[in-house]
Scaffold this active site. Structure first.
Site, short mmCIF file in Angstrom:
data_model
loop_
_atom_site.label_atom_id
_atom_site.label_comp_id
_atom_site.label_asym_id
_atom_site.label_seq_id
_atom_site.Cartn_x
_atom_site.Cartn_y
_atom_site.Cartn_z
N GLU A 64 44.92 47.67 38.17
CA GLU A 64 45.93 46.75 37.64
C GLU A 64 47.35 47.10 38.07
OE1 GLU A 64 43.41 47.95 35.93
OE2 GLU A 64 42.33 46.24 35.08
N HIS A 133 40.80 44.99 22.75
CA HIS A 133 40.57 43.70 23.41
C HIS A 133 41.22 42.55 22.63
CE1 HIS A 133 38.17 45.05 26.65
NE2 HIS A 133 37.47 43.96 26.81
#
Lengths: 357, 322
Positions: A64, A133
């Protein structure tokens, strides 16, 4: 060609914005983990690689931070990358590149280069998404000058703001809410933009202003509808942008209602709700008839078990209770429960609001 | 052929001498407290910048790091704009917003230098990616140190560059130290470039104090890249003479063995070419002329930078967004 408006889901609206952005500007490229996979990031990228080819629509290595830097490098070199993270939590790995490079490149080189980059990040809620999450990190991004941060709630805005973000010459963090993806809205077929710095009044009212972010707009509209039956007339503002915050619209509303309630999808401490409260109290203190109220997540990370999340995310009922209590209204709790009890479990999107906005 | 070689040596010598004299002048002016930003001087490491940049064209892009002066000057960045930036003047390459650690000169193909370690390595890969997507005939080079090779973003960048076969030249200036911390304290005992090989790069090495060797290695790498080859990783061994940050020597701190410092200074990259030129009459003339010319240029540039305007604080918000 006559303008056609039809009802589609927000996920479809986002996909359409991407498709139209890539059609109108060949510099737009799309990259992210799972972008061309069979699920297409909840359907928001489905078919785009087939349409635009492998030279413009990419899957990416699980890297990322490096990939964010690579997208920034491409952006300062004439491309307009759109990067996608299926969960905002993964974007924390990109903070170095976003904060140190994307946010500052134009500024620190005195305007000689800009970073036309859009980073789509998705906030989750419920169904056991858990501590890593389901975070709602808008305040962390919004803290940084040089970034633009938006959280559209309606499908109409999602399409218009995504197109505006892609056309913008600055880095834009585009925060989607997973529970909004399935909501229907009236969306024009043609490309259009919605500005990235303007709140929208979703419901006019005189008793209190609720400034809501992202999915909390849905909860606020449900609460406002129920409370209207019970004699409380709420004004619901969809903040839409987090940086810059449109304080003008909120303050104008508060000067009429005298009460500010902020409904955020994130933690209370250090959150954007506090920033809204500060902005109002600094400039419109005398308009306030009572202290401002923040309705936000408790200062603990999201748990996973449905037994533990029942009261973790404030929903319309929680919000209505908080408003009634704050306004000192004498409304029996049973009245709220009868109007706002959900027909679906608390950890999946409610059926009570399916759109349009 | 011989003439070509001499002219190459002269050119590399000139680039290195100019960097050396600029850095010495900065060190000389620094105590006056008018350069109010950190400076990381390149003295001792001139050959890497000179050799690599001599292999590049103007339209090729270069990214760098906190120790950027040599790269910026070798790529053709404006000396006056660089000094004005260090002096915090309106005529600086970042109008005073950046300082020494934020060099840029887009006209020269110097695309940016920033001090976050490893931050420009992915940017270089992204710029090369854009060049490939846009069909531009461009090679992008990024300079970084041995310390940067410990950053995760570097591996992520190399992986993507190899995967998409991008025209990137990774130049690792291995000067053995990250601030005061020796390489052996930070990395296992294996050559850095072998790791790049394992990542799929074509990896080569050069004596980073030999500008001709660096030029040869870089030229061959750049030719490969222009022909569509895989990314190249060039590891150059070299040595920083002065303190990590600031104008002074710091050998009194004893973090580097005295024999090591002496050996590297004896391998001075500028003297190395001066020795060759000194054996030729034309070379001696060239060096004497270069010394005079560079000295005059530096005097003019310092005067120009010091005479620069005061940047306005009120302009700052205007640079935040495009």
């Amino acid at each position: 060609m006559p303008e056609t408006i039809r009802k589609i889901t927000q996920a479809e609206a986002i996909r359409e914005a991407l498709e139209q952005a890539m059609t109108e500007d060949e510099r737009v490229i799309l990259i992210g983990e799972g972008v061309p996979d069979p699920k297409g990031v909840f359907g928001t990228t489905s078919g785009l690689q087939e349409r635009f080819g492998m030279a413009r629509v990419f899957d990416m290595p699980l890297a990322e931070n490096g990939m964010t830097g690579i997208c920034i490098g491409a952006a300062i070199s004439g491309m307009r990358p759109v990067m996608v993270h299926q969960r905002i939590d993964f974007a924390l790995l990109c903070m170095d590149q976003l904060v140190n490079n994307a946010a500052k490149w134009h500024y620190m080189f005195a305007g000689q280069a800009s970073v036309p980059l859009v980073v789509r990040v998705i906030v989750g809620r419920g169904w056991g998404q858990g501590p890593q999450h389901a975070q709602s990190l808008q305040a962390m991004f919004a803290h940084v000058p040089g970034l633009k941060v938006v959280m559209p709630s309606s499908g109409y805005d999602a399409k218009g703001m995504l197109l505006a973000a892609i056309r913008d010459d600055n880095p834009v963090i585009f925060i989607e809410h997973r529970w909004l993806h399935g909501i229907i809205d009236e969306v024009p077929t043609m490309p259009y933009t919605v500005q990235l710095d303007k709140a929208a009044i979703r419901r006019h009212g005189k008793d209190a202003t609720i400034a809501a972010f992202s999915f909390m707009v849905v909860e606020a509209l449900l609460a406002a509808k129920a409370l209207a039956d019970l004699g409380i007339d709420l004004e619901v503002i969809d903040a839409r942008a987090v940086r810059p915050l449109d304080m003008t619209t909120i303050i104008e509303s508060v000067t009429r209602t005298g009460t500010l309630i902020v409904a955020d999808t994130s933690w209370k401490t250090g959150g954007i709700a506090g920033e809204v409260v500060a902005g109002v109290t600094e400039t419109a203190f005398n308009s306030l008839r009572r202290p401002p109220l923040r309705v936000a997540l408790p200062d603990i990370p999201a748990p996973t078990s449905p037994h533990l999340t029942k009261d973790y995310y404030p929903d319309a009922l929680h919000l209505a209770r908080a408003i009634v209590n704050h306004l000192g209204a004498t409304i029996p709790d049973a009245e709220l429960v009868s109007r706002l009890s959900r027909s679906t479990p608390h950890d999946i999107p409610q059926r009570e609001f399916c759109g349009p906005f | 052929m011989k003439h070509l070689l001499i002219s190459r040596i002269e050119s590399l010598y000139h680039t290195m001498l100019r960097i050396r004299r600029v850095e010495e002048a900065i060190a000389g002016h620094y105590p006056m407290q008018e350069m109010r930003c950190p400076v990381h001087l390149s003295i001792g490491q001139e050959a890497v910048a000179a050799g690599v940049c001599a292999a590049l064209r103007q339209q090729d892009g270069v990214f760098s790091n906190h120790r950027a002066h040599a790269h910026y000057l070798a790529k053709g960045g404006s000396l006056t704009a660089m000094l004005a930036e260090i002096y915090g003047k309106a005529e600086g390459c970042c109008k005073g917003i950046g300082g020494s650690m934020h060099m840029i000169d887009l006209a020269a193909g110097f695309l940016g230098a920033v001090p976050i370690v490893g931050a420009t390595v992915p940017l270089a890969v992204g710029a090369a990616w854009a060049a490939k997507l846009r069909g531009e005939d461009k090679v992008i080079t990024v300079f970084f140190g041995d310390g940067t090779f410990e950053e995760g973003a570097v591996y992520e960048s190399i992986n993507f560059a190899v995967l998409h076969r991008l025209p990137v030249l990774f130049v690792c200036e291995n000067n053995l130290y990250a601030c005061y911390t020796r390489l052996s304290t930070r990395q296992p005992d294996r050559p850095i470039h072998t790791v790049a090989t394992a990542c799929g790069c074509k990896a080569v090495t050069a004596d980073g104090n030999d500008a001709l060797a660096v030029f040869d290695a870089a030229s061959s790498a750049v030719a490969d890249l222009r022909a569509g080859g895989y990314p190249v990783f060039l590891e150059c061994s070299t040595y920083r003479w002065r303190e990590h940050c600031g104008p002074n020597m710091d050998d009194d701190l004893d973090y580097r063995p005295k024999t090591e410092v002496a050996a590297w200074k004896a391998a001075c990259p500028v003297s190395r070419l001066a020795k060759i030129l000194g054996t030729l009459d034309e070379g001696q003339n060239f060096m004497a002329h270069a010394e005079r010319e560079i000295s005059a240029e530096i005097n003019t540039a310092f005067a120009g930078a010091l005479a620069g305007g005061i940047p306005q604080q009120t302009d700052l918000p205007g640079y935040l967004y495009a």
